[in-house]
Each structure stands twice: as structure tokens, then as C-alpha cells.
Write a protein that holds these residues in place. Structure first.
Motif, PDB file in Angstrom:
ATOM      1  N   GLY A 172     -56.293 -48.588  49.451  1.00  0.00           N
ATOM      2  CA  GLY A 172     -56.487 -47.456  50.344  1.00  0.00           C
ATOM      3  C   GLY A 172     -55.858 -46.160  49.888  1.00  0.00           C
ATOM      4  N   SER A 173     -54.766 -46.237  49.143  1.00  0.00           N
ATOM      5  CA  SER A 173     -54.097 -45.004  48.724  1.00  0.00           C
ATOM      6  C   SER A 173     -53.544 -45.161  47.324  1.00  0.00           C
ATOM      7  N   LEU A 174     -53.313 -44.025  46.694  1.00  0.00           N
ATOM      8  CA  LEU A 174     -52.796 -43.982  45.330  1.00  0.00           C
ATOM      9  C   LEU A 174     -51.754 -42.879  45.247  1.00  0.00           C
ATOM     10  N   MET A 175     -50.670 -43.157  44.543  1.00  0.00           N
ATOM     11  CA  MET A 175     -49.604 -42.178  44.368  1.00  0.00           C
ATOM     12  C   MET A 175     -49.641 -41.608  42.960  1.00  0.00           C
ATOM     13  N   ALA A 176     -49.669 -40.281  42.876  1.00  0.00           N
ATOM     14  CA  ALA A 176     -49.634 -39.615  41.579  1.00  0.00           C
ATOM     15  C   ALA A 176     -48.222 -39.638  41.019  1.00  0.00           C
ATOM     16  N   ALA A 177     -48.112 -39.733  39.710  1.00  0.00           N
ATOM     17  CA  ALA A 177     -46.813 -39.735  39.045  1.00  0.00           C
ATOM     18  C   ALA A 177     -46.225 -38.333  39.020  1.00  0.00           C
ATOM     19  N   TYR A 178     -44.928 -38.239  38.732  1.00  0.00           N
ATOM     20  CA  TYR A 178     -44.242 -36.951  38.637  1.00  0.00           C
ATOM     21  C   TYR A 178     -44.647 -36.162  37.388  1.00  0.00           C
ATOM     22  N   THR A 232     -48.875 -37.349  46.693  1.00  0.00           N
ATOM     23  CA  THR A 232     -47.854 -37.063  45.692  1.00  0.00           C
ATOM     24  C   THR A 232     -46.753 -38.100  45.770  1.00  0.00           C
ATOM     25  N   ASP A 233     -45.980 -38.228  44.696  1.00  0.00           N
ATOM     26  CA  ASP A 233     -44.676 -38.855  44.819  1.00  0.00           C
ATOM     27  C   ASP A 233     -43.786 -37.851  45.533  1.00  0.00           C
ATOM     28  N   TRP A 234     -42.628 -38.294  45.988  1.00  0.00           N
ATOM     29  CA  TRP A 234     -41.791 -37.467  46.856  1.00  0.00           C
ATOM     30  C   TRP A 234     -41.257 -36.246  46.096  1.00  0.00           C
ATOM     31  N   LEU A 235     -41.665 -35.064  46.568  1.00  0.00           N
ATOM     32  CA  LEU A 235     -41.346 -33.784  45.955  1.00  0.00           C
ATOM     33  C   LEU A 235     -42.000 -33.637  44.582  1.00  0.00           C
ATOM     34  N   GLY A 236     -43.107 -34.341  44.392  1.00  0.00           N
ATOM     35  CA  GLY A 236     -43.901 -34.196  43.179  1.00  0.00           C
ATOM     36  C   GLY A 236     -45.110 -33.305  43.413  1.00  0.00           C
ATOM     37  N   HIS A 237     -45.005 -32.438  44.408  1.00  0.00           N
ATOM     38  CA  HIS A 237     -46.066 -31.485  44.729  1.00  0.00           C
ATOM     39  C   HIS A 237     -45.634 -30.129  44.180  1.00  0.00           C
TER      40      HIS A 237
END
Length: 873
Positions: A255-261, A292-297
Motif C-alpha cells: 500500500g505504501s512506499l518510503m523514499a530514501a534520504y 518521505t522518510d522522516w525529514l527527507g522532504h
């Protein structure tokens, strides 16, 4: 996650850790950490616009229809709410979105980790991913996924942040390799897909991560102190190695995917249009949402146009300032025309459709825990400083009988590397002397180290956001003591001076090697094993050698995050047996005792290679250190990762990938191969036409929809809202500097696409191999059949000598008992990525393909040549 905080005397103190490593002291490879900051010519990420619309896949059509009906009625504020996190420490979970309460959609709760519920209570601390991979047991992979999903649902977590299939383990010192399933794309893919299916069967949304190329911890993240490194990966390597497990995750319906830093080819993963729009959403047909990963925006408009759907935790470059790249700024970007309304509608539809797809509109619990405190009562929005308070922890017990699954995984992962003279299993009346702090508990107390950020007592997991609090810890000391009264324990890492051995004594020596996430440094290691190298921690090698000098029989038990060098002691006469117990979670002790004393025969297999020297690896997989400027991490080794490299370089490792002994023996007989869907052409047939996608009115909405005057609730300081002070004054921005190659015209379906995971024809079963596995020994046990492919030179490119593509594990076989296993190979399994045609190319009719089956990559007695016959060597 790279920025964390703690509350001391009412003040929030931020800890921004850049993680510059200490000098390398590993005598085996003094140059294992180096600078690499020169540009990488030939590596660039081309533009790919616009973002493909979701909703065309038949499995998702009902969910998208429901979502379209809701999203078409939403205001701009409600849409922006669901795409933007509410801010750091602005809710009970590690992250949460805004809500759309008119439609029954609450703040969506996102919570770590891949091995269980992080920062919670009454939860199970499961074995880590690397342990699961070592089981080579698909059923256990699925069962663990179900259990994690059940616990997440029970805690009111909508989106659980796992499984991890990136990093792949390219760098043996990499800090978070242990969160994934092993250093092979197929092992990662099968482990990830089984976990996703299990988790999502419970209604919990799984998150596959980290997309992509996040292979070291230090310098991974761009922030006010540094620029994240660029993983420079060529097209073929990306597809055949690093993208492979993500493709299988998409095929499993994640359902979801997290982008790397980090960047890939000099474009940040969270705004890399080629990766997100072109490969993930078009070629792989991903129907869920990207976060995003946390603060990876890192940007506002550019990230939205490039395919990002959700910002976590929502803050801008520095948390808790009350600003965001999205939130109110996203509302502004919609009103001034910088971001098309169609892109926002697709973002929100993807999120809401996933919510419907998992059935979360039906009696799904709200969060009943707090990731911020273990107290029953506390501030509801601790990041606000001035926050309403209430009950934040209800202490809901979600463990059920999951300890049974946790113990089974930990036990089946235990890998027997060496067993001279059958010193194992141990007799219950054997005289044992047990050494090493790794056999015992943390002397400071259970969970005394935040996020497991220390190496004290038995190593149950690495450190960082990929952890869970231990509800209890059954230590090896306890597990052994439960079986025998003939064991004496010396829980020290220095060999005691007064210990003498009798002829019948057996020494059991516990050693470990730890690693974790970059925001914590443990014993000089900032996530990656920079100071420790691949050596055992706490002078473990010396402890083994000292025991070997005193005792004639030594059993070594290793808990480790990844490869560990054993050359100082592995060939000593006294070292009779070696067990790798990986990272066993809460059931460390009894699972080990089950194997040590023979109640179960070991059936784990190595999910990575153990080298003789760190210099056996290619230079390109070193940890890179360049505090200023951007590191260029170029994957010059290409597809030759882990055992592929060792085979290609003709280097004999200490223990090969897939190696694992048993207390019994097995043989493979009667192999047969049958043809499934014939490979009549080199490239797969065209994919079926995609279905329709939701249609909306994409005109810019009324500015009043995001006016503060429409907000009807008490405003929380620093909470991230979608509202603006004077939105009516915002004018259209016709001159916005759009990226090169930007377009709003939807592209044709890529020839390699057309379904979830890619062209559906790629997953047609091309060949099926049946083989009989017989227990030829005197004890019961399980065997693993590993299938590797060898591709012919007629494909026109270099290919590894062997590549794992499938595996199956038997039931417990009694002595003399047999079981027939079936291993299926797809078209994609025997294909290479054609960088010119941009499609998967297979040998016509499988001509020249070899399928080999065995116990490890170095032990493959069964050989089947397509078009000929099978033999057992």
C-alpha cells in the motif's frame, strides 16, 4: 530517521547527528573508509513527467471507485491535510497525517518498525529481517507478517513502516543491513512480499522501504549540515539488483512506499521523477502512495510534480518551527497554479484508495498508545509545548500468542556453520562452561538503552528506528539453564584467570557484532560499523582464542548484524562448532537451547557471504566519508554484489551464501523439469490495456476553502495546517520555473509495464522443477532446496555464474522420510534487463539456461539443462 529529540525540564532539545566516522582501525582493511567526492560522469537521472494516475489495476478498482466518490467532494484543505504530516511530536504516533473527518477518515497513524511496534508497550519484539531471511521459510515469513500486522492494528496503527528491502547489503559494514532479509535480490523480494501479504491480510497498510540505494548510514541525508550522498547506479544494475525486491513488493500489492534520504544519480529520492514517476508508478504500476522518510522532504512543488504523495512528519528543513514545504504552502501552490489540481487529486486518491483497499473504513481502531511517553497521561501534542493533556497510553496488550511465531523464526534461522566430531547437539548432562556477556541480560535493565542504542548483553536486534521495546528477554543463559544444571556461566568478555578445564568440559563462547541507524553512535560506530569493521565487538576474537587454549572442545555462538570475520579462530583445533543465531528478538534463549540440545535440528542458511578478509570485497563497497560536498558513491561493481562478486572474482569465501549444516543429512533425487508458458520470443508479449483512472474536475478551487476563517477548532501552536491568512490575494503563477522536461501529458505505458510489478507476462511460470528431498541421516530435520539460474552467453551481456531465484523448505522429515518440492521459475527469473530496448530479455525457449539446486551457492548437486535432462552430481 535522522533528527530526534527529548524533553528535558520542559525544553525540547534537538539532536542533529551528522555521523562523521572515527578513523578506521580495522587491521584487515585500513582503507575501508575513504573520501569520494569527484563528480560521476555518465550518471544522471533524466526527467519523467507527469506522474501517472493510479487506479487502473483491476485489484484496486473497487477501492479507487470509493476513493473517487469521496475525493471529488473534498475541500482543498481536506486534500492537503491527508498529504501532509501534522508535524514532529504532533500526535501519538511517530507520524500522522491530517484528517478528513467529514468522510470518516481520521488522522492516519504511521509507526515504526519492520520487526514490531516501536516505542510501545505490550507488544512483541520479533526477530529482525536478516533472521527471517536466514530461515528460508516462506510460511514463517508470512506468519511473522500476519503477527506484526495484527499488533499494528491492535494499537490503532494505520501504516506500519516495514518491511525493509533496502539496503540490500551491498556494503558489509552498512548499519541497517540487518533490517532487510539478506544480500540477494530474490531473497529480499520473497521475504518482503511474504511479509507484505501477511501484514496487509490484517488490514494494516505495509510500507516497503527505503527506495532506493540507501546502502550506508553516514552522510545519507541532506539537511542544514550536509548534503546526502548520491548513489550512482547504472540502469541494468538498478533493475536486476536493487529494484528487484521493490518490484515484487508492488506485485504483492503493497500500500505504501518510503523514499530514501539519499540521491540517486544526483537527484534526491523523494523528488526523483525518473524513479517515482517513471520506474515506480509507470513501469512497476505502483497503485499505493509514496511518503518521505522522516525529514527527507527537501522541496515543495518539485517533489509533488515528481511523484511524492505524502510528507512525513510534515515539517520543513528544521522541525517544530511550524513550517512545512507542504501544508499551507501546498495550498498556496494549488491556488497559484504551480501544482496542477490533477496531481493533488491523484495524491489524495492514492492515499484514500489504500485506506479503503485495506478495509480501514470498517471498525479500524484509533491509536491507543503514545510513541512519545510510557506514562498513562501526558500532552496530546508534546511538540506544541503548550498542549492539552489526556490519557495517551491505554496499555492495550496485542501480543496474543505471537511469541510462538517469534520463537519459531528465531529457531529456524539458527545457522550451523561448522560441527566437527558432531560435538553438537549437546547432551543435557554435558559439563558446560559458558563465556561472554552476549549470553546474558543488559546489566542496566531491559530496554535501558533508547532504541537499543548500546551493545550490552545478548544482541537481540540492532539499534535505531527499526527496533521495538522488549516485553521480556529470554537470554541464552536462561535458555541453557532451563535445560541443564551442569552449566557454569562467566558473563564476561575477558577470559577469567581462574578457569581451568577438565577433559569432559565444553566451552560455549558467545560473541556479537552490532550496528544501527546513524542518529545513534555506539562505541564509536555511527550506525555503520566504521570503528569495529567486520570484527567481533568487545574483543570477541580474543575471548574465543583464550577459551580454545584452555578447552579441547569449544562451541562459538555468534549474534551478528551481518558478515563477521572468523579467521583468527575458525581453524583452531579446539573450535569444533560454530552457530550463527543472527538477531533473535525476545526469544533469544529458548530458541537457541532448542537447537543446542537437539530438540530441533538447525535448518537456517546464511543470507549473505562470510569472507576470509574484508579485502575480498570490491573497493567500491567501502563506507565513504566526506563531511563537505556531496559524496559520489558510484556502483562500479555493478551486478556483482555479495556471492555474485565472489564467484566472478574466483574468491573462495570462508562460508558461502546459503550455507547451513544440519544434525542430519539429506540428498536430492529424481529431479524433473517441465515447461510452463513457453518463451516463444526474447521479449514478453505486450501487456493488456490498462483500465480507466478516476476523473475529476481539475479546476483550481475557491480560495475560501483554505482560509483560516473556515477553521472551526482550537488552533494548536506549531501544528501543521493547510490554512492561509489571505488566500484570496494569491494570483496565478504562470512563470513558475518548472523542471526540465516537465509535461502534463500522460505518457504511453512503458513496454516493460502494464501490471503491478511490471508486465504480467514477466511472472508467467516458464519452468517448474520437482525434486525429491530425503532425510538420509539418523535425526529429524528440515532441508532447504535453493534454486539458482545460470544464463547463457547468447543474451549478449555478462551474467553472474549463479543467481538465486527460488527456494523451498521441507516439513520436518523423520529419518528415511522424503518430500517432493516444486520450485517455479518465471520468465523474469531467466531474463536480463536490456538497457537499449528497455525491457526484459530471455533466451528464446530457454535455450542454454541451467537450473541448479542445492544446499548453498557452492553446493548444487542437481543440474537441469533446459531442453535436455536433469542430473544429480
Amino acid at each position: 530517521m535522522a533528527i530526534w529529540s527529548r524533553v528535558v525540564s520542559g525544553l525540547v532539545i534537538f539532536q542533529l547527528v551528522t555521523g562523521n566516522p572515527v578513523p578506521d582501525t580495522n587491521h584487515d582493511n585500513i582503507a575501508a573508509i575513504e573520501r569520494r567526492d569527484s563528480p560521476a560522469p555518465g550518471y544522471a537521472s533524466p526527467p519523467y513527467y507527469p506522474t501517472p494516475f493510479g487506479g487502473w489495476a483491476s485489484d484496486w478498482s473497487e477501492a479507487y471507485t470509493k476513493a473517487q466518490q469521496v475525493v471529488s467532494q473534498m475541500t482543498l484543505a481536506e486534500k492537503v491535510n491527508l498529504t501532509t504530516g501534522t508535524g514532529f511530536f504532533m500526535g501519538p504516533c511517530v507520524g500522522q497525517t491530517g484528517s478528513a473527518l467529514r468522510f470518516g477518515i481520521p488522522n492516519l497513524c504511521l509507526q515504526d518498525s519492520p520487526l514490531g511496534i516501536r516505542n510501545s508497550d505490550h507488544n512483541t519484539a520479533f526477530p529482525a529481517g536478516i533472521t527471517v531471511g536466514a530461515t528460508f521459510n516462506k510460511e514463517l515469513m508470512y506468519q511473522r507478517g500476519v503477527a506484526i500486522g495484527e499488533e499494528a492494528r491492535g494499537k490503532g496503527i494505520n501504516i506500519q513502516l516495514g518491511p525493509a528491502v533496502g539496503p540490500l547489503g551491498r556494503k558489509p559494514r552498512g548499519g541497517r543491513n540487518w533490517e532487510g532479509f539478506g544480500a540477494d535480490p530474490s531473497l529480499q523480494a520473497i521475504g518482503g512480499a511474504q511479509t507484505i501479504k501477511g501484514m496487509q491480510s490484517t488490514g494494516t497498510i505495509a510500507t516497503i522501504k527505503h527506495f532506493i540505494g540507501n546502502e550506508q548510514e553516514i552522510h545519507r541525508m541532506s539537511n542544514v549540515a550536509q548534503i546526502g550522498y548520491s548513489s550512482n547506479i547504472d540502469d541494468r544494475t538498478l533493475h536486476e539488483i536493487y529494484l528487484w525486491p521493490f518490484a515484487e513488493g508492488v506485485r504483492a500489492g503493497v500500500g505504501s512506499l518510503m523514499a530514501a534520504y539519499n540521491d540517486v544519480n544526483s537527484s534526491a529520492c523523494s523528488q526523483n521523477s525518473k524513479l517515482l514517476n517513471g520506474i515506480l508508478k509507470d513501469e512497476l504500476g505502483f497503485q499505493g502512495f509514496v511518503m518521505t522518510d522522516w525529514l527527507g522532504h527537501y522541496t515543495g512543488v518539485a517533489s509533488a510534480l515528481s511523484g511524492l504523495d505524502m510528507s512525513m512528519p510534515g515539517d520543513g528543513a528544521v522541525p517544530l518551527l511550524g513550517d512545512s514545504y507542504w501544508g499551507s504552502e501546498f495550498s498556496r501552490s494549488i491556488l497559484n497554479g504551480s501544482v496542477p489540481v490533477s496531481r493533488l487529486n491523484d495524491m489524495v486518491t492514492r492515499i484514500v484508495a489504500t485506506w479503503y483497499k485495506m478495509g480501514q473504513d470498517k471498525d479500524y481502531p484509533l491509536p491507543n498508545f503514545s510513541t512519545n511517553t510510557q506514562d498513562q497521561k501526558g500532552p496530546i501534542y508534546p511538540g506544541a509545548l503548550f498542549s492539552p493533556s489526556g490519557i495517551v497510553n491505554q496499555y492495550v496488550d496485542v501480543q496474543g500468542d505471537h511469541k510462538v511465531t517469534a520463537r519459531a523464526v528465531a529457531r529456524e534461522a539458527i545457522t550451523l556453520l561448522k560441527n566437527e566430531n558432531n560435538v553438537l547437539p549437546l547432551a543435557t548432562n554435558a559439563s558446560l562452561k559458558v563465556f561472554g556477556t552476549d549470553a546474558g541480560a543488559n546489566p542496566d535493565g531491559l530496554n535501558s538503552c533508547s532504541d537499543m542504542g548500546c551493545d550490552k548483553g545478548v544482541l537481540s536486534m540492532g539499534w535505531g528506528s527499526g527496533t521495538a521495546r522488549l516485553p521480556y528477554l529470554n537470554t541464552p543463559q536462561e535458555g541453557i539453564a532451563n535445560v541443564t544444571q551442569n552449566a557454569k556461566f562467566y558473563l564476561t568478555d575477558s577470559f577469567p584467570s581462574g578457569v581451568t578445564a577438565q577433559a569432559e568440559d565444553i566451552a560455549v563462547v558467545f560473541i556479537n557484532a552490532d550496528s544501527g541507524e546513524n542518529y545513534i553512535t555506539v562505541e564509536g560506530n555511527p550506525g555503520d560499523r566504521t570503528a569495529a569493521g567486520l570484527a567481533a565487538w568487545h574483543n570477541g576474537d580474543d575471548l574465543v582464542k583464550a577459551a580454545a587454549e584452555e578447552f579441547s572442545q569449544v562451541v562459538v555462538v555468534v549474534h551478528t548484524v551481518g558478515p563477521i570475520l572468523m579467521e583468527e579462530w575458525i581453524d583452531l583445533d579446539s573450535v569444533k562448532a560454530v552457530l550463527v543465531a543472527h538477531l533473535p528478538g525476545q526469544e533469544a534463549g529458548q530458541s537457541l537451547a532448542d537447537v543446542l540440545f537437539g530438540d530441533h535440528s538447525p535448518s537456517g542458511h546464511m543470507p549473505y557471504t562470510i569472507p576470509r578478509s574484508e579485502s575480498d570485497y570490491p573497493d567500491s563497497v567501502r563506507i565513504l566519508n566526506q563531511p563537505f560536498g556531496q559524496i559520489q558513491d558510484t556502483y562500479t561493481e555493478g551486478i556483482y554484489v555479495d556471492y555474485r562478486h565472489f564467484l566472478n572474482a574466483a574468491i573462495t569465501p570462508r562460508f558461502p551464501f546459503g550455507h547451513g549444516l544440519s544434525y542430519t543429512t539429506f540428498n536430492f533425487t529424481n529431479p524433473t523439469v517441465s515447461v510452463g508458458t513457453a518463451l516463444n520470443s526474447a521479449y514478453p508479449p505486450s501487456a493488456p490495456v490498462r483500465g480507466s483512472t478516476p476523473v475529476y474536475n481539475n479546476t483550481i478551487p475557491a480560495a475560501s476553502e483554505v482560509s483560516w476563517s473556515s477553521f472551526k477548532y482550537t488552533r494548536i501552536w506549531r501544528y501543521l495546517y493547510p490554512y492561509l491568512d489571505n488566500p484570496a490575494s494569491i494570483a496565478s503563477s504562470d512563470k513558475y520555473p518548472y523542471p526540465d522536461g516537465y509535461s502534463t501529458t500522460q505518457k504511453a505505458v512503458p513496454r516493460a509495464g502494464g501490471g503491478e510489478g511490471g508486465n504480467p507476462a514477466l511472472f508467467d511460470v516458464a519452468f517448474s522443477v520437482k525434486v525429491d528431498v530425503k532425510n538420509t541421516g539418523s535425526r529429524s530435520g528440515k532441508a532447504v532446496a535453493q534454486l539458482y539460474v545460470q544464463l547463457p552467453s547468447s543474451l549478449g551481456v555478462d551474467t553472474p555464474a549463479l543467481q538465486l531465484r527460488q527456494f523451498e523448505k521441507t516439513k520436518i522429515l523423520a529419518p528415511g522420510e522424503s518430500q517432493t518440492l516444486t520450485l517455479e521459475v518465471t520468465r523474469k527469473d531467466v531474463s536480463v534487463w536490456d538497457v537499449v530496448t528497455q525491457d526484459w530479455k530471455a533466451p528464446v525457449n530457454g535455450e542454454g539456461v541451467k537450473l541448479v539446486i542445492g544446499n548453498s551457492v557452492a553446493d548444487t548437486p542437481v543440474v537441469c539443462v533446459i531442453g535436455r535432462s536433469c542430473s544429480v552430481q
